[in-house]
Design an enzyme around this catalytic site. Structure first.
Site, PDB file in Angstrom:
ATOM      1  N   ARG A 166       0.829  -1.220   0.000  1.00 15.82           N
ATOM      2  CA  ARG A 166       0.000   0.000   0.000  1.00 15.82           C
ATOM      3  C   ARG A 166       0.856   1.259   0.000  1.00 15.82           C
ATOM      4  NH1 ARG A 166      -2.927  -3.702  -0.751  1.00 15.82           N
ATOM      5  NH2 ARG A 166      -4.729  -4.342   0.481  1.00 15.82           N
ATOM      6  N   SER A 239     -10.890  -0.108   3.160  1.00 20.49           N
ATOM      7  CA  SER A 239     -10.155  -0.339   4.413  1.00 20.49           C
ATOM      8  C   SER A 239      -9.642   0.986   4.943  1.00 20.49           C
ATOM      9  CB  SER A 239      -8.968  -1.255   4.172  1.00 20.49           C
ATOM     10  OG  SER A 239      -9.390  -2.453   3.593  1.00 20.49           O
ATOM     11  N   GLU A 335      -5.094   4.414   6.094  1.00 23.84           N
ATOM     12  CA  GLU A 335      -4.790   4.213   4.669  1.00 23.84           C
ATOM     13  C   GLU A 335      -5.247   5.381   3.773  1.00 23.84           C
ATOM     14  OE1 GLU A 335      -5.199   0.178   2.914  1.00 23.84           O
ATOM     15  OE2 GLU A 335      -6.379   1.206   1.387  1.00 23.84           O
TER      16      GLU A 335
HETATM   17  P1  FAD Z   1      -8.483   9.230  -5.091  1.00 22.57           P
HETATM   18  O1  FAD Z   1      -9.142   8.809  -3.825  1.00 22.57           O
HETATM   19  O2  FAD Z   1      -9.171  10.238  -5.923  1.00 22.57           O
HETATM   20  O3  FAD Z   1      -7.014   9.744  -4.756  1.00 22.57           O
HETATM   21  C1  FAD Z   1      -6.178   8.992  -3.919  1.00 22.57           C
HETATM   22  C2  FAD Z   1      -4.806   9.690  -3.828  1.00 22.57           C
HETATM   23  O4  FAD Z   1      -4.155   9.638  -5.079  1.00 22.57           O
HETATM   24  C3  FAD Z   1      -4.916  11.173  -3.484  1.00 22.57           C
HETATM   25  O5  FAD Z   1      -3.804  11.498  -2.684  1.00 22.57           O
HETATM   26  C4  FAD Z   1      -4.827  11.869  -4.830  1.00 22.57           C
HETATM   27  O6  FAD Z   1      -4.295  13.171  -4.711  1.00 22.57           O
HETATM   28  C5  FAD Z   1      -3.899  10.950  -5.588  1.00 22.57           C
HETATM   29  N1  FAD Z   1      -4.131  10.876  -7.036  1.00 22.57           N
HETATM   30  C6  FAD Z   1      -5.269  10.496  -7.663  1.00 22.57           C
HETATM   31  N2  FAD Z   1      -5.089  10.462  -8.987  1.00 22.57           N
HETATM   32  C7  FAD Z   1      -3.815  10.838  -9.209  1.00 22.57           C
HETATM   33  C8  FAD Z   1      -3.014  11.004 -10.380  1.00 22.57           C
HETATM   34  N3  FAD Z   1      -3.488  10.757 -11.607  1.00 22.57           N
HETATM   35  N4  FAD Z   1      -1.730  11.415 -10.234  1.00 22.57           N
HETATM   36  C9  FAD Z   1      -1.218  11.665  -9.005  1.00 22.57           C
HETATM   37  N5  FAD Z   1      -1.926  11.528  -7.866  1.00 22.57           N
HETATM   38  C10 FAD Z   1      -3.196  11.112  -7.967  1.00 22.57           C
HETATM   39  N6  FAD Z   1      -7.688  -0.190  -2.382  1.00 22.57           N
HETATM   40  C11 FAD Z   1      -6.902  -1.285  -2.533  1.00 22.57           C
HETATM   41  O7  FAD Z   1      -5.671  -1.163  -2.633  1.00 22.57           O
HETATM   42  N7  FAD Z   1      -7.441  -2.535  -2.596  1.00 22.57           N
HETATM   43  C12 FAD Z   1      -8.765  -2.755  -2.497  1.00 22.57           C
HETATM   44  O8  FAD Z   1      -9.217  -3.884  -2.568  1.00 22.57           O
HETATM   45  C13 FAD Z   1      -9.619  -1.622  -2.293  1.00 22.57           C
HETATM   46  N8  FAD Z   1     -10.949  -1.791  -2.145  1.00 22.57           N
HETATM   47  C14 FAD Z   1     -11.744  -0.703  -1.923  1.00 22.57           C
HETATM   48  C15 FAD Z   1     -13.128  -0.915  -1.753  1.00 22.57           C
HETATM   49  C16 FAD Z   1     -13.972   0.171  -1.539  1.00 22.57           C
HETATM   50  C17 FAD Z   1     -15.456  -0.073  -1.338  1.00 22.57           C
HETATM   51  C18 FAD Z   1     -13.440   1.485  -1.521  1.00 22.57           C
HETATM   52  C19 FAD Z   1     -14.352   2.665  -1.331  1.00 22.57           C
HETATM   53  C20 FAD Z   1     -12.068   1.693  -1.677  1.00 22.57           C
HETATM   54  C21 FAD Z   1     -11.210   0.596  -1.883  1.00 22.57           C
HETATM   55  N9  FAD Z   1      -9.828   0.762  -2.051  1.00 22.57           N
HETATM   56  C22 FAD Z   1      -9.019  -0.333  -2.245  1.00 22.57           C
HETATM   57  C23 FAD Z   1      -9.218   2.089  -1.997  1.00 22.57           C
HETATM   58  C24 FAD Z   1      -9.271   2.866  -3.359  1.00 22.57           C
HETATM   59  O9  FAD Z   1     -10.307   2.393  -4.164  1.00 22.57           O
HETATM   60  C25 FAD Z   1      -7.955   2.754  -4.128  1.00 22.57           C
HETATM   61  O10 FAD Z   1      -6.885   3.251  -3.361  1.00 22.57           O
HETATM   62  C26 FAD Z   1      -8.010   3.529  -5.455  1.00 22.57           C
HETATM   63  O11 FAD Z   1      -6.846   3.278  -6.209  1.00 22.57           O
HETATM   64  C27 FAD Z   1      -8.168   5.035  -5.280  1.00 22.57           C
HETATM   65  O12 FAD Z   1      -8.420   5.594  -6.553  1.00 22.57           O
HETATM   66  P2  FAD Z   1      -9.126   6.994  -6.745  1.00 22.57           P
HETATM   67  O13 FAD Z   1      -9.089   7.314  -8.203  1.00 22.57           O
HETATM   68  O14 FAD Z   1     -10.467   6.984  -6.121  1.00 22.57           O
HETATM   69  O15 FAD Z   1      -8.128   7.939  -5.948  1.00 22.57           O
HETATM   70  P1  NAP Z   2     -10.131 -11.033   4.316  1.00 25.34           P
HETATM   71  O1  NAP Z   2     -10.255 -11.996   3.192  1.00 25.34           O
HETATM   72  O2  NAP Z   2     -11.159 -11.035   5.379  1.00 25.34           O
HETATM   73  O3  NAP Z   2      -8.703 -11.198   4.997  1.00 25.34           O
HETATM   74  C1  NAP Z   2      -8.345 -10.412   6.115  1.00 25.34           C
HETATM   75  C2  NAP Z   2      -6.905  -9.981   5.977  1.00 25.34           C
HETATM   76  O4  NAP Z   2      -6.061 -11.109   6.022  1.00 25.34           O
HETATM   77  C3  NAP Z   2      -6.705  -9.321   4.659  1.00 25.34           C
HETATM   78  O5  NAP Z   2      -6.570  -7.978   4.924  1.00 25.34           O
HETATM   79  C4  NAP Z   2      -5.484  -9.962   4.045  1.00 25.34           C
HETATM   80  O6  NAP Z   2      -4.385  -9.074   3.918  1.00 25.34           O
HETATM   81  C5  NAP Z   2      -5.102 -11.066   4.995  1.00 25.34           C
HETATM   82  N1  NAP Z   2      -5.081 -12.344   4.259  1.00 25.34           N
HETATM   83  C6  NAP Z   2      -6.126 -13.170   4.002  1.00 25.34           C
HETATM   84  N2  NAP Z   2      -5.708 -14.277   3.361  1.00 25.34           N
HETATM   85  C7  NAP Z   2      -4.381 -14.143   3.206  1.00 25.34           C
HETATM   86  C8  NAP Z   2      -3.374 -14.947   2.634  1.00 25.34           C
HETATM   87  N3  NAP Z   2      -3.656 -16.143   2.089  1.00 25.34           N
HETATM   88  N4  NAP Z   2      -2.104 -14.487   2.665  1.00 25.34           N
HETATM   89  C9  NAP Z   2      -1.801 -13.311   3.226  1.00 25.34           C
HETATM   90  N5  NAP Z   2      -2.711 -12.492   3.773  1.00 25.34           N
HETATM   91  C10 NAP Z   2      -3.980 -12.916   3.768  1.00 25.34           C
HETATM   92  O7  NAP Z   2     -10.018  -9.550   3.719  1.00 25.34           O
HETATM   93  P2  NAP Z   2     -11.145  -8.585   3.136  1.00 25.34           P
HETATM   94  O8  NAP Z   2     -11.255  -7.421   4.014  1.00 25.34           O
HETATM   95  O9  NAP Z   2     -12.365  -9.356   2.771  1.00 25.34           O
HETATM   96  O10 NAP Z   2     -10.462  -8.077   1.801  1.00 25.34           O
HETATM   97  C11 NAP Z   2     -10.187  -8.968   0.756  1.00 25.34           C
HETATM   98  C12 NAP Z   2      -9.035  -8.424  -0.071  1.00 25.34           C
HETATM   99  O11 NAP Z   2      -9.413  -7.182  -0.658  1.00 25.34           O
HETATM  100  C13 NAP Z   2      -7.783  -8.131   0.744  1.00 25.34           C
HETATM  101  O12 NAP Z   2      -6.653  -8.422  -0.034  1.00 25.34           O
HETATM  102  C14 NAP Z   2      -7.860  -6.676   1.033  1.00 25.34           C
HETATM  103  O13 NAP Z   2      -6.598  -6.069   1.167  1.00 25.34           O
HETATM  104  C15 NAP Z   2      -8.574  -6.147  -0.197  1.00 25.34           C
HETATM  105  N6  NAP Z   2      -9.381  -4.967   0.138  1.00 25.34           N
HETATM  106  C16 NAP Z   2      -8.729  -3.793   0.308  1.00 25.34           C
HETATM  107  C17 NAP Z   2      -9.438  -2.647   0.609  1.00 25.34           C
HETATM  108  C18 NAP Z   2      -8.732  -1.336   0.727  1.00 25.34           C
HETATM  109  O14 NAP Z   2      -9.402  -0.320   0.790  1.00 25.34           O
HETATM  110  N7  NAP Z   2      -7.429  -1.306   0.772  1.00 25.34           N
HETATM  111  C19 NAP Z   2     -10.814  -2.701   0.772  1.00 25.34           C
HETATM  112  C20 NAP Z   2     -11.441  -3.931   0.635  1.00 25.34           C
HETATM  113  C21 NAP Z   2     -10.714  -5.069   0.306  1.00 25.34           C
HETATM  114  P3  NAP Z   2      -4.166  -8.083   2.657  1.00 25.34           P
HETATM  115  O15 NAP Z   2      -5.067  -6.929   2.908  1.00 25.34           O
HETATM  116  O16 NAP Z   2      -2.734  -7.744   2.788  1.00 25.34           O
HETATM  117  O17 NAP Z   2      -4.498  -8.824   1.408  1.00 25.34           O
END
Ligand code: FAD
Ligand code: NAP
Length: 339
Positions: A166, A239, A335
């Site tokens: 991340r 998250s 995050e």
């Molecule tokens: P924004 O929220 O608009 O911006 C995020 C940051 O990036 C800000 O600091 C902004 O200034 C900067 N930015 C945006 N665009 C640019 C650009 N073109 N150049 C430079 N800087 C820029 N994230 C995960 O990693 N894994 C997941 O599974 C995941 N699941 C999610 C589920 C839900 C329901 C939600 C709401 C979010 C989730 N996220 C997840 C977080 C998010 O979707 C990601 O981080 C996504 O990449 C953000 O994109 P955005 O375009 O909305 O960015």
């Molecule tokens: P989950 O399946 O309930 O698992 C809980 C946590 O355990 C996850 O965060 C994941 O870490 C870790 N995990 C599970 N299985 C694993 C494996 N085999 N090896 C290593 N780590 C493991 O998680 P969830 O909340 O439903 O999310 C599912 C996936 O979507 C995750 O990868 C999560 O990161 C991603 N997600 C991200 C966001 C976001 O906003 N960043 C939002 C929703 C979902 P990791 O997170 O490192 O994978």
């Protein structure tokens, strides 16, 4: 001037938490020229520039005294195809999930585990988006960014992006690099990642023994839709905390007191703890204070039940952080990007 500047614009529709703050100025960039125009305006008027995509990783805590530039550039192209590996380039403003679907429709695999993540292509490298055992660094082939300090274009290789869990150079040097387009190396053959918890199980429930990348994408979409709140219905930014990586000794100590601790050993000997599990154990699941709350199914997700302010959400996040430190001696890092 092609950039359409609007003043005092509510950002409520432009952040998935649905927080109602105002941007002093707001514009959408549909081309590189628009981006350069916004930069020039920002310099000329000494007004900060805040670039956003889909607003799905933001926590806006006050009105934004800046020009907020929403990336709305479009375009997807094949750059090379050697019959096995295909390099695809997408503009920053492309919406992530439809882009993933487009790659699958072309018979390309690599992005299926990242299905249904909100936001844009341009923001994906910011925190090296990841889900279900895959991060974009695994299929990354380069990006082009504008250096806001010098105005020069620069191409970045995988190594130069300093991707980590991340995290990336672009997050570390927030505000310097404006990502214009991103390239991905995708495969015509399928090397699927099914090892992550519920994925294989969901496929077998569906009677799929030999899944395709599209099957994996559909399975992941169904798991995510059941577990995660839809921002269109309930405001959230996914998250809210990163999963903390702690020493093996601390993990063992916590496990002595809590036998069910969910932790994953890392290659360097440390242990990644599931932050959602810690928060749930501490009793926060489904908690609500006014309109700021913790999701009832996934404790890692903070939610806006309607009219929560960014500061109320931040205050709840800080209470959770404090409680987790006191109970487990673990610091949870937020995050989303705070403004
Ligand atoms: P924004 O929220 O608009 O911006 C995020 C940051 O990036 C800000 O600091 C902004 O200034 C900067 N930015 C945006 N665009 C640019 C650009 N073109 N150049 C430079 N800087 C820029 N994230 C995960 O990693 N894994 C997941 O599974 C995941 N699941 C999610 C589920 C839900 C329901 C939600 C709401 C979010 C989730 N996220 C997840 C977080 C998010 O979707 C990601 O981080 C996504 O990449 C953000 O994109 P955005 O375009 O909305 O960015
Ligand atoms: P989950 O399946 O309930 O698992 C809980 C946590 O355990 C996850 O965060 C994941 O870490 C870790 N995990 C599970 N299985 C694993 C494996 N085999 N090896 C290593 N780590 C493991 O998680 P969830 O909340 O439903 O999310 C599912 C996936 O979507 C995750 O990868 C999560 O990161 C991603 N997600 C991200 C966001 C976001 O906003 N960043 C939002 C929703 C979902 P990791 O997170 O490192 O994978």
């Amino acid at each position: 001037m092609s950039l359409h500047l609007q003043s005092q614009v509510s950002l409520k529709p432009f952040n998935t938490f649905g927080v109602d703050v105002r941007a002093q100025l707001f514009a959408e960039a549909h081309s590189d020229a628009d981006v350069r125009e916004a930069l020039a305006y920002s310099a000329q008027h000494q007004l900060p520039l805040l670039v956003i995509g889909g607003g799905s990783n933001l926590l806006l805590t006050a009105d934004i005294p800046a020009l907020v530039l929403r990336m709305s550039t479009r375009g997807i192209r094949l750059l090379s195809d050697d019959g096995q590996q295909v390099v695809v380039e997408a503009e920053a403003g492309e919406t992530w999930h439809p882009f993933v679907q487009w790659t699958l429709e072309q018979g390309l695999s690599g992005l299926e585990n990242l299905s249904l993540i909100p936001g844009t292509v341009g923001a994906a490298p910011m925190q090296n988006i990841g889900a279900y055992g895959v991060e974009i660094k695994d299929v990354f082939a380069g990006l082009t960014a504008l250096d806001r300090q010098s105005g020069e274009l620069r191409d970045f290789s995988l190594e130069q992006c300093q991707f980590a869990y991340r995290d990336s150079l672009f997050k570390q040097e927030a505000g310097r690099w404006l990502i214009l387009r991103v390239r991905f190396a995708l495969a015509r053959s399928e090397h699927l990642h099914l090892e992550y918890g519920p994925v294989r199980q969901r496929l077998s429930e569906q009677g799929i023994e030999h899944p395709t990348a599209s099957d994996v994408s559909r399975a992941i979409c169904s798991i995510r839709s059941e577990k995660l709140p839809d921002p269109a219905v309930l405001g959230n930014a996914g998250s809210f905390f990163k999963n903390p990586v702690v020493s093996a000794a601390l993990a063992a100590e916590i496990r002595q007191r809590h036998a069910g601790l969910v932790g994953y050993p890392q290659p360097d000997g440390q242990v990644k703890l599931a932050a959602g599990w810690l928060i749930e154990q501490a009793g926060w699941k489904g908690f609500r204070d006014g309109d700021a709350g913790v999701h009832r199914l996934q404790s890692l997700v903070l939610v806006n039940h309607g009219h929560a302010t960014g500061l109320q959400l931040l205050s709840l996040a800080r209470r959770i952080q404090q409680d987790i430190v006191e109970r487990f001696q673990v610091h949870l890092e937020m995050e989303p990007n705070l403004y």
